[in-house]
Scaffold this motif. Structure first.
Motif: not given
Length: 700
Positions: A554-559, A572-583, A614-621
Motif C-alpha cells: 500500500f502506498l497510503k494509509t489503509v482504512r 479495504l480503502c487506500c487513497g482514492s481506491e478500495f481493494y477487493l482481496l481474496s485470502y 481520498e475515500i472517507t468512508s466505506l460500507s458493505a454487508v
C-alpha cells in the motif's frame, strides 16, 4: 401582496386596496389610505375573513363580508383604523385567533388590537428594519421576527403588554433576511435572504435553536437541472422526454441566475402521484413549501430539503413579468391548483398565475424516476453471479481423483460434482434430540428483540481501557453481540466481553494508530487496519496475527478494512481506491520456519472512486450475500459500486456540505427479522451537516 383561499389582495393606484375574488372574478376596491400601501395580509380564520392593509400613516383592518354587503347596498365600505403614524410598514401578520395584528414598522414590532385603535405592546431589539414576523401556532404567545440586521429573534409576548426575549441569533449572512416561515409539523424556523440562501433552525425544546440545514438555491437549481437533463438523455434521444428541459435550460452548461432573492416562503398542501411503467400509481405523501424569488418559483421537499421542481418566469413568452418585486401564493390547492400573485419589480404590472403543482413536478421528475427504476439497485443479491473472476463458482474438472501419499483411496474433493448454486442449505437430517437441543440453544443465544420496546438509552457501565488518556478510534460488536473490539491510538486492539467486565484479548503488533476493526461472520477472526499502512487478520483465540499485509502493498494509509461476502473476501480503502482481496488463513507453524507466514492473500481488483483524492468512508454487508459497496469521498460525493457488474453504478454528487465521514448500513441482525426492503436503507453523516437517511432504490 396577499392570497387567501379564494381571494387576492394587492394595492391599486398606490393607495387603494383591491380584493379580487377568484371564484367570481369580481374586484372589490377599498378606499381609506392617503399614502401608498406597503403591506397587506389576510386573517388566519376563513369566517369572518379579515384583511389588514398598512401605509405610512395608518393601519386598517377590513371585514370582507361587511365590505361586500356595503357595496351591494350602494354604500362606501369602511374599515377599522387600528394604528396611526407608525412609520414605514414592511410587514403585517394576524395572530392565530385574529384578535391581534403584528405590525413591522422600522426597527420595531407593534402589537395592535384587531378591533380598535390600541397598541398592546411595542417590541424592539433589532438594529435595522424588521422585514417579517410570524406567530408560533403550537406555542402560545410566541413571536419570531427577522430583520435587515441579518438576525432572527424569538420572544414571548406576555399578555401582549411586555415582550420577553427568548433567543437572539448571531449574524447569519452578509445579506438582509427577507422572508420567514414557521413549520408547525417539524417545529422549525425557515428564513431566506437576499442572496438566495435558506436557513432552517429547530424550535424543538432542548435543541437550542440549532441550525438543521443551509440551502443554497442557486446550487440546488443547477444540480436539479443537471439531474433532469442527464435522466432525459439516458432514456433516449428519440423520445421527447420533456419540453421543460429545453425551456428551462436544463443542461449542464445552462446558466442559472447569479442570485435568487427569497421574497416568499409558503406552505404547500398538495399530494403528488406518479405512475410507473406497470401503471401502478404511487403517492409522495411529503410536505413541500414554495419559494418565491425574483426570477421564479421553486418547490422544496420538507423531508430532505431538496428541490423538486421550479418554474422560471422568463420561460413563458406570453408572460410579461421577468423580475418579480413581490409575490404571494395560496397555501391550499383547489382542484390540484394553486394561485400565485406576482407584481413586477420595474413596471406597474400585477399577474395571477394558476399553477398545477402535481403536473409541474411530474413533468420534471418522471424522466428522472423512470431512468432510476430501469436499473434499480438492491443490497440483497437478487441475480446470479455474472463475473466468475470475482465470485468463482465450482466448475467441472476433467482431472480424476488420484492417491496422494499414504493411502490407496482418498475422499473426493467434490470438483466432479455439479456447481452448487444454493446460497443457504439447511440441514434437515437432525435427530429429534439434536433438533430440540438446537432450538433451545438458538432461543438462548438469539432472543428476538421486542420491537415495541424502547431503544437502549439507559446508562449501564463505563471503563477506562488504558491507564493514560488514549483516543479510541473505532469500536465494533461481533455479530452475536457477545464481544466488543476496540482500536486504539496506542497501536493496540482490545477485545472485551459485551458487559465490559473482562478483557478477552489484547492484540499488539501495529506500528501506528488502529483506525478500523472488523469481525468475521463466524466471529473467529478480526481484521484491523492501521496508520502504519498495514493490514492484519487476527485469530480471536490467539495473540499472533494469522495474516499480515505490509507497507510494500500500500502506498497510503489503509482504512475501513472489513470482511465481505460472508467472509469470502476482504475490503479495504487506500487513497482514492478500495481493494477487493481474496485470502486463505492458515495458523499452523513450521517449527523450523516459525517466521514464515502460511496464510496467503491475493488482490482481485482495485476500484477507483471518481474525482476524489481520498475515500472517507466505506460500507458493505457481510452477514448475507450482497454485491453492493458504498463509498464516500473527499469530494463530498457518494458512489455505489456493484461488484457483480465490476463497476460503479451510481454517483450522488454533493451528498453533504462536507465530506461524509461515516456510512451506516442496515446490515441485518441475529435478533430481529426485517422486510427485505429495509436493507436498502442507509445513513450518512458529515461534520456540521447532520444525518441523512437514504434509499438505495431511488438514491434519494
Amino acid at each position: 401582496l396577499a392570497c387567501s383561499h379564494h381571494h387576492c389582495a394587492f394595492p391599486l393606484n398606490r393607495n387603494e386596496l383591491c380584493i379580487w375574488n377568484t371564484a367570481t372574478a369580481q374586484p372589490l376596491r377599498l378606499l381609506g389610505h392617503h399614502y401608498a400601501i406597503s403591506a397587506v395580509s389576510f386573517g388566519s380564520k376563513p369566517n369572518p375573513l379579515l384583511v389588514c392593509s398598512a401605509s405610512h400613516e395608518r393601519v386598517i383592518v377590513w371585514n370582507l363580508d361587511e365590505c361586500t354587503q356595503k357595496v351591494q347596498e350602494g354604500l362606501t365600505p369602511r374599515g377599522i383604523v387600528i394604528g396611526t403614524l407608525l412609520g414605514m410598514v414592511l410587514h403585517v401578520r394576524f395572530s392565530p385567533d385574529d384578535q391581534q395584528v403584528a405590525v413591522c414598522a422600522g426597527n420595531r414590532i407593534y402589537m395592535l388590537s384587531a378591533k380598535n385603535e390600541a397598541i398592546l405592546a411595542e417590541l424592539d431589539g433589532h438594529l435595522a428594519p424588521v422585514t417579517a414576523a410570524e406567530f408560533c401556532t403550537w406555542e402560545k404567545s410566541m413571536l419570531v421576527s427577522v430583520s435587515e440586521d441579518r438576525t432572527f429573534k424569538a420572544r414571548k409576548v406576555w399578555n401582549y403588554s411586555t415582550g420577553q426575549l427568548i433567543y437572539q441569533s448571531g449574524v447569519l449572512t452578509a445579506f438582509p433576511l427577507l422572508s420567514l416561515l414557521l413549520d408547525e409539523e417539524n417545529k422549525q424556523i425557515i428564513t431566506g435572504c437576499a442572496e438566495g440562501q435558506l436557513w432552517i433552525f429547530s424550535l424543538i425544546s432542548g435543541h437550542n435553536y440549532r441550525c438543521v440545514a443551509l440551502i443554497d438555491l442557486k446550487k440546488e437549481q443547477e444540480k436539479f437541472c443537471n439531474k433532469v437533463w442527464k435522466s432525459g438523455k439516458k432514456i433516449g434521444e428519440g423520445r421527447n422526454t420533456s419540453k421543460l428541459c429545453k425551456t428551462n435550460n436544463m443542461r449542464p452548461e445552462g446558466s442559472v441566475e447569479t442570485s435568487l432573492p427569497v421574497l416568499l416562503i409558503e406552505h404547500c398542501d398538495c399530494l403528488i402521484c406518479f405512475h410507473n411503467e406497470e401503471n401502478i400509481s404511487s403517492a409522495l405523501n411529503t410536505n413541500y413549501f414554495w419559494i418565491g424569488s425574483s426570477t421564479g418559483l421553486l418547490i422544496i421537499n420538507l423531508a430532505n430539503f431538496e428541490l423538486e421542481g421550479f418554474l422560471s418566469y422568463k420561460d413563458y413568452s406570453d408572460f410579461s413579468i421577468r423580475f418579480a418585486g413581490s409575490c404571494a401564493i395560496t397555501r391550499k390547492a383547489v382542484n390540484g391548483k394553486v394561485l400565485c400573485l406576482i407584481t413586477s419589480m420595474f413596471e406597474d404590472i400585477i399577474a395571477v398565475l394558476e399553477v398545477n403543482l402535481a403536473a409541474l413536478v411530474r413533468t420534471q421528475q418522471t424522466d428522472f424516476l423512470l431512468s432510476r427504476n430501469k436499473k434499480s439497485l438492491s443490497v440483497i443479491a437478487r441475480y446470479r453471479i455474472t463475473l466468475n473472476v470475482f465470485f468463482p463458482l465450482r466448475m467441472k474438472s476433467t482431472v480424476k481423483d488420484q492417491p496422494l501419499v499414504f493411502h490407496n483411496k482418498i475422499k473426493s474433493s467434490g470438483y466432479t460434482a455439479s456447481p452448487q448454486m444454493t446460497m443457504f442449505s439447511p440441514n434437515n437430517n437432525l435427530k429429534k434430540k439434536e433438533v430440540s437441543k438446537w432450538k433451545t440453544t438458538c432461543k438462548q443465544k438469539n432472543k428476538e428483540y421486542p420491537l415495541e420496546s424502547y431503544p437502549p438509552i439507559k446508562y449501564e457501565k463505563e471503563i477506562s481501557v488504558t491507564c493514560k488518556p488514549t483516543p479510541i478510534y473505532c469500536i465494533e460488536y461481533s455479530g452475536d453481540g457477545e464481544m466488543l473490539a476496540c482500536g486504539l491510538a496506542d497501536k493496540a486492539v482490545l477485545i472485551f466481553n459485551s458487559n465490559l467486565t473482562n478483557t478477552c484479548n489484547v492484540f499488539a503488533g501495529h506500528d501506528g494508530a488502529v483506525n478500523s476493526v472488523g469481525w468475521s461472520h463466524d466471529k473467529k477472526w478480526l481484521v484491523s487496519a492501521s496508520e502504519d499502512r498495514t493490514l492484519r487478520v487476527w485469530s480471536v483465540c490467539k495473540n499472533e496475527p494469522a495474516l499480515i499485509l505490509g507497507k510494500e502493498k500500500f502506498l497510503k494509509t489503509v482504512r475501513f478494512a472489513q470482511f465481505y461476502f460472508i467472509d469470502a473476501f476482504i475490503l479495504l480503502c487506500c487513497g482514492s481506491e478500495f481493494y477487493l482481496l481474496s485470502y486463505h488463513l492458515d495458523t499452523t507453524k513450521d517449527d523450523l520456519k516459525r517466521y514464515k507466514q502460511r496464510s496467503v492473500c491475493k488482490l482481485v481488483q482495485k476500484f477507483p472512486m471518481a474525482s476524489t483524492m481520498e475515500i472517507t468512508s466505506l460500507s458493505a454487508v457481510n452477514d448475507f450475500y450482497s454485491y453492493i459497496v458504498l463509498t464516500a469521498g473527499s469530494n463530498r460525493a457518494l458512489e455505489v459500486f456493484d461488484l457483480n457488474a465490476g463497476c460503479s453504478t451510481a454517483v450522488i454528487p454533493e451528498a453533504h456540505t462536507r465530506s461524509v465521514y461515516q456510512i451506516c448500513q442496515n446490515k441485518g441482525s441475529s435478533f430481529s427479522a426485517q422486510q427485505p426492503e429495509a436493507y436498502n436503507l442507509f445513513m450518512t453523516t458529515a461534520a456540521g451537516d447532520g444525518i441523512k437517511l437514504w434509499d438505495l432504490r431511488t438514491l434519494r
